[in-house]
Design a protein around this motif. Structure first.
Motif, PDB file in Angstrom:
ATOM      1  N   THR A 252       1.062  -1.173  -0.083  1.00 46.32           N
ATOM      2  CA  THR A 252       0.189   0.126   0.181  1.00 46.32           C
ATOM      3  C   THR A 252       0.889   1.244  -0.015  1.00 46.32           C
ATOM      4  OG1 THR A 252      -1.705  -1.243   1.205  1.00 46.32           O
ATOM      5  CG2 THR A 252      -1.929   1.055   1.323  1.00 46.32           C
ATOM      6  N   LEU A 253       2.004   1.252   0.860  1.00 47.16           N
ATOM      7  CA  LEU A 253       2.895   2.383   0.870  1.00 47.16           C
ATOM      8  C   LEU A 253       3.394   2.611  -0.647  1.00 47.16           C
ATOM      9  CD1 LEU A 253       3.977   1.829   4.392  1.00 47.16           C
ATOM     10  CD2 LEU A 253       2.776   3.830   3.761  1.00 47.16           C
ATOM     11  N   ALA A 262       6.850  11.199   2.462  1.00 44.61           N
ATOM     12  CA  ALA A 262       6.620  11.881   3.638  1.00 44.61           C
ATOM     13  C   ALA A 262       7.137  11.490   4.847  1.00 44.61           C
ATOM     14  CB  ALA A 262       4.983  12.438   3.448  1.00 44.61           C
ATOM     15  N   LEU A 263       6.684  10.157   5.002  1.00 48.19           N
ATOM     16  CA  LEU A 263       7.070   9.301   6.253  1.00 48.19           C
ATOM     17  C   LEU A 263       8.726   8.884   6.469  1.00 48.19           C
ATOM     18  CD1 LEU A 263       4.187   6.651   6.024  1.00 48.19           C
ATOM     19  CD2 LEU A 263       4.457   8.224   7.687  1.00 48.19           C
ATOM     20  N   ARG A 264       9.365   8.960   5.174  1.00 49.85           N
ATOM     21  CA  ARG A 264      10.849   8.921   5.273  1.00 49.85           C
ATOM     22  C   ARG A 264      11.259  10.084   5.667  1.00 49.85           C
ATOM     23  NH1 ARG A 264      10.967   5.695  -0.262  1.00 49.85           N
ATOM     24  NH2 ARG A 264      11.590   3.668   0.748  1.00 49.85           N
ATOM     25  N   ALA A 265      10.538  11.434   5.315  1.00 49.03           N
ATOM     26  CA  ALA A 265      11.191  12.814   5.762  1.00 49.03           C
ATOM     27  C   ALA A 265      10.773  12.943   7.260  1.00 49.03           C
ATOM     28  CB  ALA A 265      10.441  13.855   4.808  1.00 49.03           C
ATOM     29  N   ASN A 266       9.613  12.461   7.391  1.00 50.30           N
ATOM     30  CA  ASN A 266       9.055  12.594   9.043  1.00 50.30           C
ATOM     31  C   ASN A 266       8.964  11.469   9.755  1.00 50.30           C
ATOM     32  OD1 ASN A 266       8.350  13.981  11.195  1.00 50.30           O
ATOM     33  ND2 ASN A 266       6.189  14.196  10.417  1.00 50.30           N
ATOM     34  N   LEU A 363       7.928  -1.652   9.366  1.00 48.64           N
ATOM     35  CA  LEU A 363       7.711  -0.611   8.049  1.00 48.64           C
ATOM     36  C   LEU A 363       8.926   0.278   7.921  1.00 48.64           C
ATOM     37  CD1 LEU A 363       3.873  -0.854   8.071  1.00 48.64           C
ATOM     38  CD2 LEU A 363       5.094  -1.966   6.427  1.00 48.64           C
ATOM     39  N   ARG A 364       8.924   1.080   9.220  1.00 49.08           N
ATOM     40  CA  ARG A 364       9.851   2.076   9.125  1.00 49.08           C
ATOM     41  C   ARG A 364      11.376   1.502   8.703  1.00 49.08           C
ATOM     42  NH1 ARG A 364      13.285   2.881  12.941  1.00 49.08           N
ATOM     43  NH2 ARG A 364      11.939   1.805  14.562  1.00 49.08           N
ATOM     44  N   THR A 365      11.894   0.542   9.284  1.00 50.38           N
ATOM     45  CA  THR A 365      13.077  -0.145   9.017  1.00 50.38           C
ATOM     46  C   THR A 365      13.227  -0.561   7.620  1.00 50.38           C
ATOM     47  OG1 THR A 365      13.159  -0.784  11.371  1.00 50.38           O
ATOM     48  CG2 THR A 365      14.801  -1.441   9.986  1.00 50.38           C
ATOM     49  N   LEU A 366      12.218  -1.289   7.221  1.00 46.63           N
ATOM     50  CA  LEU A 366      12.147  -1.755   5.895  1.00 46.63           C
ATOM     51  C   LEU A 366      12.503  -0.602   4.979  1.00 46.63           C
ATOM     52  CD1 LEU A 366      11.556  -4.520   4.046  1.00 46.63           C
ATOM     53  CD2 LEU A 366       9.223  -3.325   3.683  1.00 46.63           C
ATOM     54  N   PHE A 367      11.753   0.377   4.977  1.00 49.00           N
ATOM     55  CA  PHE A 367      11.865   1.555   3.870  1.00 49.00           C
ATOM     56  C   PHE A 367      13.140   2.379   4.273  1.00 49.00           C
ATOM     57  CE2 PHE A 367       7.320   0.597   3.437  1.00 49.00           C
ATOM     58  CZ  PHE A 367       7.443   0.221   1.965  1.00 49.00           C
ATOM     59  N   GLU A 368      13.569   2.470   5.380  1.00 51.22           N
ATOM     60  CA  GLU A 368      14.855   3.076   5.645  1.00 51.22           C
ATOM     61  C   GLU A 368      15.947   2.306   5.007  1.00 51.22           C
ATOM     62  OE1 GLU A 368      15.213   3.480   9.730  1.00 51.22           O
ATOM     63  OE2 GLU A 368      14.069   5.288  10.122  1.00 51.22           O
ATOM     64  N   ARG A 369      15.797   1.166   5.430  1.00 53.77           N
ATOM     65  CA  ARG A 369      16.960   0.289   4.811  1.00 53.77           C
ATOM     66  C   ARG A 369      17.060  -0.286   3.369  1.00 53.77           C
ATOM     67  NH1 ARG A 369      19.162  -4.204   8.698  1.00 53.77           N
ATOM     68  NH2 ARG A 369      20.733  -3.795   7.174  1.00 53.77           N
ATOM     69  N   MET A 370      15.959  -0.069   2.900  1.00 55.00           N
ATOM     70  CA  MET A 370      15.812  -0.485   1.396  1.00 55.00           C
ATOM     71  C   MET A 370      14.984   0.646   0.564  1.00 55.00           C
ATOM     72  SD  MET A 370      14.364  -4.522   1.622  1.00 55.00           S
ATOM     73  CE  MET A 370      15.781  -5.701   1.917  1.00 55.00           C
ATOM     74  N   PRO A 371      15.461   1.744   0.571  1.00 51.41           N
ATOM     75  CA  PRO A 371      14.730   2.915  -0.027  1.00 51.41           C
ATOM     76  C   PRO A 371      14.465   2.710  -1.620  1.00 51.41           C
ATOM     77  CG  PRO A 371      17.394   3.113   0.011  1.00 51.41           C
ATOM     78  CD  PRO A 371      16.990   2.090   0.873  1.00 51.41           C
TER      79      PRO A 371
END
Length: 400
Positions: A252-253, A262-266, A363-371
């Motif tokens: 979904t994200l 926006a979530l990555r930035a904040n 979810l936060r870690t997944l998208f931080e580490r796999m941009p």
């Protein structure tokens, strides 16, 4: 007008399309099942009324319980006896005061403070799984490598499953929760899991540790079979829902890149995003919201008589225009914590604080580490559990 039930989903991002018409029709509508008619609750206010209401029973033993309406014949005495033994400790199917006896014992294990103490361990598990995907990639099947694995490892740590036993525990859990496979295999896996937990509880009774299982045992408030049943319930309720939500939320994200950016930035926005994902998908829908009227009462202007079964449609209530503005839109900034994805009232999900923490960290870690994470198939090629009582994806191929 009677409606067929259950209604299948046809899109990974929406509940059954018929729900909108049902909400417009009435807050309660009738549906016909093989064993009789039951009520479907379609709107948010009435859903909360039923889930929190007095004069409402959740116990399958209460005459008129809607689960019995799925069958034309009652179970044989032998099967009924076997199910009763298997369900010992499954307190979500009990009414107060029996339900209260279990819940009071377990609530301290899932407070915000206790879950905060678990967060470093959850983070360690998430990082380890992502390390493994990165080492084997690029490319992974996110359901198997991350969605199923993460909550399984968290529940192993929570229940004190020995490290050497985790592979067996995870394999049996995957088999038990598989959809579309042989139901006999799933039942066998469930029995093997319960036998495994029986041995685990027996060992812990000899020398209880200072962990969830040890504290439940030393309380002296549950029998051995009840402790085994509680552990089994925590495994199933705490694993399958989170395992289904993680890949679905990631998809979904990815399909809403502006909001993901926006979530990555904040990162402070992740808790609100998790609430929106829970509301938007409502993967449990009706499966945990089976009730029966224990007394005549009015719900949404409709007289519901004692002994009439009720299913609350959580996915419909969470798309109710009366409770949520533009409910079919996905908005990570919505912050609508009044959704009923975790239920409401005395049976509200005991592990909701843990589920929120798992989803946020994963979810936060997944998208931080796999941009550069991306899905490698179109939405119409996704394999989803459209007919399952708990919705999710059976696979999500990704690369980065």
């Amino acid at each position: 007008m009677a409606h067929s039930f259950p209604l299948p989903r046809t899109c990974p991002f929406a509940p059954p399309p018929e729900y909108e018409h049902m909400r417009e029709q009435a807050p309660l509508v009738r549906t016909s099942l093989p064993g009789g008619d039951v009520w479907l609750v379609t709107r948010h206010a009435e859903a909360r009324q039923v889930l929190a209401g007095t004069g409402i029973s959740t116990s399958p033993a209460t005459p008129g319980h809607p689960n019995a309406a799925f069958h034309t014949e009652p179970p044989s005495p032998e099967r009924a006896q076997a199910m009763e033994a298997f369900m010992a400790g499954h307190f979500i199917d009990l009414d107060p005061p029996e339900h209260t006896r279990f819940r009071r014992l377990l609530i301290p294990e899932f407070t915000v403070r206790r879950v905060r103490e678990m967060r470093p361990g959850i983070q360690e598990i998430v990082d380890g799984l992502i390390d493994d995907m990165l080492a084997k990639g690029p490319g992974a099947e996110l359901v198997e490598a991350f969605g199923l694995a993460m909550p399984s490892l968290v529940i192993c740590r929570l229940l004190g499953v020995p490290y050497a036993e985790r592979e067996f525990f995870q394999s049996r859990t995957r088999e038990m929760l598989a959809h579309g496979d042989d139901p006999d295999l799933r039942q066998t896996a469930a029995l093997e899991i319960r036998e495994f937990l029986d041995r685990l509880v027996t060992e812990a009774e000899r020398a209880p540790a200072d962990d969830l299982l040890g504290r439940v045992i030393t309380s002296g408030r549950l029998t051995h079979d009840e402790v085994v049943g509680v552990m089994f319930l925590l495994l199933v309720a705490g694993h399958e829902t989170t395992a289904n939500m993680i890949p679905l939320a990631a998809l979904t994200l990815l399909r809403h890149p502006v909001q993901l950016a926006a979530l990555r930035a904040n990162p402070e926005g992740w808790p609100a995003a998790v609430e929106e994902l829970l509301r938007y998908h409502s993967i449990v829908d009706w499966a945990a919201f089976d009730r029966v009227a224990a007394a005549d009462q009015e719900i949404g202007g409709q007289l519901v008589r004692k002994g009439e079964g009720i299913f609350v449609l959580g996915a419909s209530a969470n798309r109710d225009e009366r409770a949520f503005e533009r409910p079919d839109e996905f908005d990570v900034a919505r912050g609508a914590r009044h959704h009923v994805a975790f239920g409401y009232g005395v049976h509200q999900c005991l592990g909701q604080n843990l589920a929120r923490a798992e989803l946020e960290i994963a979810l936060r870690t997944l998208f931080e580490r796999m941009p550069t994470l991306r899905v490698t198939v179109a939405d119409d090629e996704l394999a989803a559990k459209y007919d399952g009582p708990i919705f999710g994806l059976t696979s999500l191929p990704v690369t980065w």
